[in-house]
Scaffold this active site. Sequence first.
Site, mmCIF file in Angstrom:
data_model
loop_
_atom_site.group_PDB
_atom_site.id
_atom_site.type_symbol
_atom_site.label_atom_id
_atom_site.label_comp_id
_atom_site.label_asym_id
_atom_site.label_seq_id
_atom_site.Cartn_x
_atom_site.Cartn_y
_atom_site.Cartn_z
ATOM 1 N N PRO A 103 -3.966 2.957 4.013
ATOM 2 C CA PRO A 103 -4.607 3.708 5.107
ATOM 3 C C PRO A 103 -4.219 5.180 5.021
ATOM 4 O O PRO A 103 -3.057 5.533 5.172
ATOM 5 C CB PRO A 103 -4.045 3.043 6.374
ATOM 6 C CG PRO A 103 -2.779 2.381 5.936
ATOM 7 C CD PRO A 103 -2.948 2.008 4.500
ATOM 8 N N ASP A 120 0.185 7.672 2.851
ATOM 9 C CA ASP A 120 -0.036 6.252 3.111
ATOM 10 C C ASP A 120 0.641 5.948 4.448
ATOM 11 O O ASP A 120 1.870 5.909 4.532
ATOM 12 C CB ASP A 120 0.574 5.426 1.973
ATOM 13 C CG ASP A 120 0.319 3.927 2.137
ATOM 14 O OD1 ASP A 120 -0.014 3.488 3.258
ATOM 15 O OD2 ASP A 120 0.489 3.198 1.142
ATOM 16 N N HIS A 121 -0.167 5.730 5.481
ATOM 17 C CA HIS A 121 0.376 5.613 6.835
ATOM 18 C C HIS A 121 1.151 4.312 7.039
ATOM 19 O O HIS A 121 1.815 4.135 8.077
ATOM 20 C CB HIS A 121 -0.757 5.705 7.863
ATOM 21 C CG HIS A 121 -0.343 6.375 9.135
ATOM 22 N ND1 HIS A 121 0.973 6.631 9.464
ATOM 23 C CD2 HIS A 121 -1.077 6.843 10.186
ATOM 24 C CE1 HIS A 121 1.031 7.221 10.636
ATOM 25 N NE2 HIS A 121 -0.196 7.358 11.114
ATOM 26 N N ARG A 122 1.089 3.392 6.095
ATOM 27 C CA ARG A 122 1.912 2.193 6.199
ATOM 28 C C ARG A 122 3.382 2.522 5.978
ATOM 29 O O ARG A 122 4.278 1.824 6.468
ATOM 30 C CB ARG A 122 1.485 1.163 5.159
ATOM 31 C CG ARG A 122 0.054 0.656 5.291
ATOM 32 C CD ARG A 122 -0.296 -0.252 4.129
ATOM 33 N NE ARG A 122 -0.160 0.438 2.853
ATOM 34 C CZ ARG A 122 -0.267 -0.157 1.662
ATOM 35 N NH1 ARG A 122 -0.493 -1.459 1.587
ATOM 36 N NH2 ARG A 122 -0.144 0.545 0.551
ATOM 37 N N ILE A 181 4.581 6.165 5.677
ATOM 38 C CA ILE A 181 4.975 7.488 6.166
ATOM 39 C C ILE A 181 4.351 7.750 7.535
ATOM 40 O O ILE A 181 3.137 7.583 7.719
ATOM 41 C CB ILE A 181 4.538 8.580 5.167
ATOM 42 C CG1 ILE A 181 5.106 8.285 3.770
ATOM 43 C CG2 ILE A 181 4.974 9.954 5.643
ATOM 44 C CD1 ILE A 181 4.486 9.104 2.664
#
Length: 544
Positions: A339, A515-517, A519
């Site tokens: 994401p 990568d919002h998973r 960071i």
Amino acid sequence: MATKEFKLPDVGEGVAEGELVNWLVAPGDTVSEDQPVAEVETDKALVEVPSPYDGTVKELLAEEGEMVPVGNVIITFTVGGDAEADEPSSESGADAEPDAPTEPDASAEPGASAEPEAPGAEADAVEATEGRVFAPPSARRLARELGVNVAAVNGSGPGGRVTDADVRNHAESGGTGETGGEAKASKGPKQVDMSSGKSAVSRREDADGEPAGAGTGGASASAAPSTVERAGRERTLAAPATRRVADEEGVDLNDVPTDETRDGEAFVTAEQVRSYAADVAAAEEAEAAGAGGPSATAGAGNGAAAGASTATGGEETVPYRGVRRTIGNQMAESKYTAPHVSHHDTVVIDDLVEAREELKEHAAERDVKLTYLPFVMKALVAGLKEFPVLNSELREDEEEIVLKKEYNVGIAVATDAGLMVPVVKDVDQKSLLQLAEEVNDLASRARERKLSREEMQGGTFTITNFGAVGGEYATPIINYPETAILGLGAIDERPVAEDGEVRAAHTLPLSLSIDHRVIDGAEAGRFTNHVMEYLENPQLLLLE
């Protein structure tokens, strides 16, 4: 004498398959050990595959553009002793097959096998027995692109085979295929009969060079070359690879002319299928361009090639393969797996511009071109050391985030073949000049397609400079399985408000995708601020 199979080797660590981009040899060609026979594309690297044998190419078992699993047989060779002597039809090497009969075909024209060791006789025998031009698909495509009638080209390859170089030489010498009857009067141009309802493919001529059946019509080869009907067989034998080629080309194997037999049945090779399909395509192009009559195929070189894109309403198709397909697969995997969130900011770099101007002359004295990129790379490493989660990889299967202790920065380079990402290793251990020199070298070789696979592996973070084409902000896609990528906009003078006043300042727009998973947005913002601090005050780089 023996037939040897050659399987696609593992051309890179962990590679399961590769795209066969281009054949460098054709059936009937003599090759030596370690001579490149094919170009294979894997993971953005173009690799030449060498021959493991001294011998003669017998059959190509993969089509250009085909994805081939590692371990699949892609080519066979005849090795040991006189390879040509072992092949009764080697003078027409395009139709060689691993298990071809050892006895000459009784249906062959008289003299077809006579003195195969004589080059002149060999070329004559090819025309007498086959009545068609031997040329690989790449040469036929090139001929159509250059407006050349392949039938008018003198082949320099084994058995008179037409090579790409032959087509180019013919085009450069002024030949267009229109004078094919003069250049090769004994052969005559191929003619397409679009009204007969039969296959528009020229195939057979008699030993004098006249088309088969010409005697019944009273026409000479140069005046009225014949068209040959579909073979129209009820049963045809072929190898699985050949049947696959026929399916891809949309060709009925029972229509493909052949003189070869197996156990009393007609036997068709992959090369015959490709040649048949290429001739049918040329005929269709000629018809679409409005060509007809004795010079239909000759005119197709100029008319059909130019009109191919307008025949379907002005559309043009470009193959989706090679580097472009690799990039597409990589981008899709990244976008649909991680994401993405993008963080944008702008940094004032007046001091950096001044520092670079002062150092540029010193770098030039050492034959090094100093750009802004080495400064950004050093500032980036400073930020990664402070925020190591951006120098990471998420391993979902193990349910762990790996924080990398190496600082290997990928540099996205736009090339004619697509985007490539060479990796500068150990950025934290190199000086500005060392980085500048390495970046310039890698970028240059990337554009020339001379990078090794190893030089594009091992990256932990990537920089992409879309500002080189004038952009400011973007939402770059992460070079998965990395977890972040930094995009650089164009450095330019822009209005900046300071102490209640507006002034013109050199600024650098930054676009960070994460990568919002792994960071969080807040951490991405703090990382960007840290990088900006080093870019605003380049003297801080002396501490790194």
